[in-house]
Design a protein around this motif. Structure first.
Motif, PDB file in Angstrom:
ATOM      1  N   TYR A  27       0.843  -1.205   0.000  1.00  0.00           N
ATOM      2  CA  TYR A  27       0.000   0.000   0.000  1.00  0.00           C
ATOM      3  C   TYR A  27       0.876   1.252   0.000  1.00  0.00           C
ATOM      4  O   TYR A  27       0.630   2.210  -0.736  1.00  0.00           O
ATOM      5  CB  TYR A  27      -0.959  -0.003   1.198  1.00  0.00           C
ATOM      6  CG  TYR A  27      -1.987   1.084   1.065  1.00  0.00           C
ATOM      7  CD1 TYR A  27      -3.113   0.910   0.265  1.00  0.00           C
ATOM      8  CD2 TYR A  27      -1.811   2.317   1.672  1.00  0.00           C
ATOM      9  CE1 TYR A  27      -4.040   1.926   0.093  1.00  0.00           C
ATOM     10  CE2 TYR A  27      -2.731   3.340   1.508  1.00  0.00           C
ATOM     11  CZ  TYR A  27      -3.838   3.138   0.718  1.00  0.00           C
ATOM     12  OH  TYR A  27      -4.744   4.141   0.533  1.00  0.00           O
ATOM     13  N   LYS A  62      -7.069  -8.032   4.743  1.00  0.00           N
ATOM     14  CA  LYS A  62      -7.096  -7.661   6.170  1.00  0.00           C
ATOM     15  C   LYS A  62      -8.303  -8.292   6.860  1.00  0.00           C
ATOM     16  O   LYS A  62      -8.217  -8.751   7.994  1.00  0.00           O
ATOM     17  CB  LYS A  62      -7.119  -6.137   6.314  1.00  0.00           C
ATOM     18  CG  LYS A  62      -5.764  -5.527   5.925  1.00  0.00           C
ATOM     19  CD  LYS A  62      -5.718  -4.038   6.114  1.00  0.00           C
ATOM     20  CE  LYS A  62      -6.409  -3.299   5.010  1.00  0.00           C
ATOM     21  NZ  LYS A  62      -5.610  -2.453   4.165  1.00  0.00           N
ATOM     22  N   ARG A 114       2.221   1.681  -3.449  1.00  0.00           N
ATOM     23  CA  ARG A 114       1.183   2.128  -4.402  1.00  0.00           C
ATOM     24  C   ARG A 114       0.911   3.613  -4.237  1.00  0.00           C
ATOM     25  O   ARG A 114       0.682   4.336  -5.201  1.00  0.00           O
ATOM     26  CB  ARG A 114      -0.105   1.327  -4.177  1.00  0.00           C
ATOM     27  CG  ARG A 114      -0.007  -0.105  -4.695  1.00  0.00           C
ATOM     28  CD  ARG A 114      -1.139  -0.960  -4.152  1.00  0.00           C
ATOM     29  NE  ARG A 114      -2.432  -0.383  -4.401  1.00  0.00           N
ATOM     30  CZ  ARG A 114      -3.503  -0.526  -3.598  1.00  0.00           C
ATOM     31  NH1 ARG A 114      -3.419  -1.261  -2.509  1.00  0.00           N
ATOM     32  NH2 ARG A 114      -4.636   0.029  -3.906  1.00  0.00           N
ATOM     33  N   SER A 137      -6.434  -5.657  -1.126  1.00  0.00           N
ATOM     34  CA  SER A 137      -5.877  -5.011   0.061  1.00  0.00           C
ATOM     35  C   SER A 137      -6.904  -5.047   1.205  1.00  0.00           C
ATOM     36  O   SER A 137      -6.590  -5.456   2.338  1.00  0.00           O
ATOM     37  CB  SER A 137      -5.502  -3.563  -0.307  1.00  0.00           C
ATOM     38  OG  SER A 137      -5.285  -2.786   0.825  1.00  0.00           O
ATOM     39  N   ILE A 138      -8.117  -4.637   0.912  1.00  0.00           N
ATOM     40  CA  ILE A 138      -9.157  -4.617   1.958  1.00  0.00           C
ATOM     41  C   ILE A 138      -9.487  -6.037   2.416  1.00  0.00           C
ATOM     42  O   ILE A 138      -9.510  -6.335   3.613  1.00  0.00           O
ATOM     43  CB  ILE A 138     -10.424  -3.898   1.440  1.00  0.00           C
ATOM     44  CG1 ILE A 138     -10.127  -2.404   1.239  1.00  0.00           C
ATOM     45  CG2 ILE A 138     -11.607  -4.101   2.398  1.00  0.00           C
ATOM     46  CD1 ILE A 138     -11.232  -1.606   0.586  1.00  0.00           C
ATOM     47  N   LEU A 150      -6.253  -4.275  -6.906  1.00  0.00           N
ATOM     48  CA  LEU A 150      -5.322  -3.982  -5.810  1.00  0.00           C
ATOM     49  C   LEU A 150      -6.062  -3.451  -4.575  1.00  0.00           C
ATOM     50  O   LEU A 150      -5.730  -3.814  -3.446  1.00  0.00           O
ATOM     51  CB  LEU A 150      -4.215  -3.012  -6.267  1.00  0.00           C
ATOM     52  CG  LEU A 150      -3.264  -3.562  -7.330  1.00  0.00           C
ATOM     53  CD1 LEU A 150      -2.190  -2.534  -7.699  1.00  0.00           C
ATOM     54  CD2 LEU A 150      -2.590  -4.866  -6.894  1.00  0.00           C
ATOM     55  N   ILE A 151      -7.075  -2.611  -4.769  1.00  0.00           N
ATOM     56  CA  ILE A 151      -7.847  -2.118  -3.613  1.00  0.00           C
ATOM     57  C   ILE A 151      -8.623  -3.286  -2.993  1.00  0.00           C
ATOM     58  O   ILE A 151      -8.619  -3.490  -1.778  1.00  0.00           O
ATOM     59  CB  ILE A 151      -8.844  -1.006  -4.018  1.00  0.00           C
ATOM     60  CG1 ILE A 151      -8.123   0.222  -4.565  1.00  0.00           C
ATOM     61  CG2 ILE A 151      -9.718  -0.610  -2.822  1.00  0.00           C
ATOM     62  CD1 ILE A 151      -9.053   1.328  -5.072  1.00  0.00           C
ATOM     63  N   PHE A 175     -13.422   6.969  -2.144  1.00  0.00           N
ATOM     64  CA  PHE A 175     -12.355   6.484  -3.019  1.00  0.00           C
ATOM     65  C   PHE A 175     -12.842   6.404  -4.454  1.00  0.00           C
ATOM     66  O   PHE A 175     -12.179   6.792  -5.396  1.00  0.00           O
ATOM     67  CB  PHE A 175     -12.033   5.052  -2.591  1.00  0.00           C
ATOM     68  CG  PHE A 175     -10.655   4.899  -2.095  1.00  0.00           C
ATOM     69  CD1 PHE A 175      -9.610   4.835  -2.975  1.00  0.00           C
ATOM     70  CD2 PHE A 175     -10.406   4.828  -0.733  1.00  0.00           C
ATOM     71  CE1 PHE A 175      -8.331   4.713  -2.505  1.00  0.00           C
ATOM     72  CE2 PHE A 175      -9.142   4.701  -0.257  1.00  0.00           C
ATOM     73  CZ  PHE A 175      -8.098   4.643  -1.143  1.00  0.00           C
TER      74      PHE A 175
HETATM   75  N1  URA Z   1      -8.228   0.808   1.769  1.00  0.00           N
HETATM   76  C1  URA Z   1      -7.347  -0.224   1.872  1.00  0.00           C
HETATM   77  O1  URA Z   1      -7.246  -0.846   2.914  1.00  0.00           O
HETATM   78  N2  URA Z   1      -6.607  -0.539   0.791  1.00  0.00           N
HETATM   79  C2  URA Z   1      -6.694   0.118  -0.383  1.00  0.00           C
HETATM   80  O2  URA Z   1      -6.003  -0.228  -1.315  1.00  0.00           O
HETATM   81  C3  URA Z   1      -7.603   1.187  -0.464  1.00  0.00           C
HETATM   82  C4  URA Z   1      -8.358   1.487   0.629  1.00  0.00           C
END
Ligand code: URA
Length: 436
Positions: free
Chosen positions: A165, A187, A168, A183-184, A179-180, A207
């Motif tokens: 992140y 987690k 990026r 990423s979310i 990728l977004i 976003f």
């Molecule tokens: N929130 C995130 O955790 N990752 C991203 O890439 C964008 C927003």
């Protein structure tokens, strides 16, 4: 395997194998693949995209890169909720206790705010004594006993995502849907959720600025969930203005209490009921969203949601008597009104500007190290669609730095955030779509 070959394959629009994706993520986390190669790969993904399978593999590889929380000792389906980030988004403070009161265990890891968006952890810390640091054992015990716990993210959750992140952010590759989404979702998966309800914001403060892109992002995340066996529903909600009427940590706790008392603003209540209904359905505590909504409304009306909030706060060491009188945590030197400078109708309120205004008062962080003031912020008195007359109060600023040099730029920012037009306006819808 050579990193350059994997980059080239993606650059040429081919699909990567799961071994190639794991190789990249493991190598990058371990430091054997340098930033410059990972940047080139991220740019290749930005232009070429990823298939649903590749996106799911990337998500899992990032989830595996650090600690993975095992919630299997907690009985029931653990349903997490995630918002893609907004201003005045107090939904977690309302939903965590409300959904727990309906019998869905809530084991949640949340973040701190940065820039113009707030973080649930900071908001909870506005309650004196509240601790966001529990051991894994305390966390599991509390969710099993009280049905709800919210903690800060552990240091080693998805380190691959943390590194990627950051990269990026400085290589113009944030705005890539795979990728977004990965990423979310990485987690959420590492944090142990069985099922996930996503609140994907759309509009000027989000976003994703367009509905089309918001739906694409939502679908990508729901598809990841399907691929990796976690049931997932996404709700697309409006962020063309802040949600609710409070922006600031203590102020948002106060608003969450009002909402759990059935006295909250309609937009915040509606988003909470919608997200909460899907959480109950995914948690198998209601057969339909209609049944779930009725249940949640009952839990608000009979005070069970608020009682659960108090129990949850006390369990984490917080002074739960604050929830009987939340004005105690928004005590500031001065409350300064911001007045409208013209007659008309509110067409929109730029959420980002309001978030920045609250940050300038001290409610948010400019850098990760910034100290925040938990009592300050903004309370809005007008929302989109409302009629205004010159001199009407648009907002109240809760301030501790009362000098005119500190207050004047914030006042200007708030006034500029309100777009006032001469003709009556119909506000944007609040809930745009449900993606499953
Ligand atoms: N929130 C995130 O955790 N990752 C991203 O890439 C964008 C927003």
């Amino acid at each position: 395997m050579r990193t350059v070959d994997v980059i080239q394959k993606k650059r040429d629009g081919q699909e990567l194998t799961s071994e190639e994706i794991s190789f990249l993520i493991e190598g990058y986390t371990a430091g054997t693949i340098p930033d410059y190669q990972m940047s080139a790969w991220a740019m290749a993904v930005f232009f070429q995209g990823m298939t649903a399978r590749e996106t799911a593999e990337l998500t899992l590889a990032m989830a595996r890169s650090g600690d993975q929380i095992d919630l299997s000792a907690i009985p029931g389906i653990k349903v997490d909720k995630h918002s893609t980030g907004g201003v005045g988004d107090t939904t977690t403070l309302v939903l965590a206790p409300l959904v727990a009161a309906a019998g869905v265990p809530v084991a949640k890891m949340s973040g701190r705010g940065l820039g113009h968006t707030g973080g649930t952890i900071d908001k909870l810390e506005a309650i004196p004594g509240f601790s966001v640091e529990l051991t894994e054992d305390q966390f599991t015990k509390q969710v099993t006993g009280q049905g709800v716990a919210v903690i800060g993210q552990t240091g080693n959750l998805t380190p691959a995502d943390k590194k990627l992140y950051g990269l990026r952010d400085v290589t113009a590759t944030v705005n890539s849907i795979p990728l977004i989404a990965s990423s979310i979702m990485s987690k959420k998966i590492a944090a142990g959720a069985d099922a996930i309800v996503l609140d994907v914001k759309t509009g000027n403060g989000a976003f994703m600025k367009t509905l089309e892109d918001s739906i694409k992002l939502a679908q990508a995340m729901v598809d990841i969930g399907t691929e990796v066996g976690r049931e997932c529903v996404a709700v697309i909600t409006d962020m063309d203005q802040p949600l609710g009427v409070a922006v600031g940590n203590g102020l948002e706790v106060q608003l969450a209490v009002e909402t759990l008392q059935g006295k909250g603003p309609k937009d915040l209540e509606e988003v909470c009921l919608t997200l909460g209904s899907y959480m109950l359905v995914l948690g198998r505590k209601a057969a339909t969203v209609e049944e779930a909504r009725t249940k949640l409304q009952e839990l608000i009306a009979n005070g069970s949601g608020l009682a659960k909030f108090k129990e949850f706060v006390a369990a984490q060491g917080g002074d739960s008597s604050v929830l009987d009188d939340p004005s105690r945590i928004v005590q500031v030197k001065e409350i300064i009104p911001v007045h409208a400078e013209q007659d008309g109708y509110v067409a929109s309120i730029t959420a980002e500007e309001i978030g920045v205004a609250a940050m300038m008062l001290g409610a948010g962080r400019e850098t990760k190290e910034s100290q925040i003031d938990l009592a300050v912020g903004l309370r809005l008195h007008k929302k989109s669609g409302d009629a205004v007359r010159k001199g009407d109060k648009l907002a109240d600023m809760y301030v501790n730095r009362t000098e005119e040099e500190a207050v004047a730029p914030v006042r200007r920012k708030v006034i500029e955030a309100f777009r006032i037009v001469s003709e009556p306006v119909t506000p944007e819808p609040l809930i745009y779509a449900i993606v499953t």
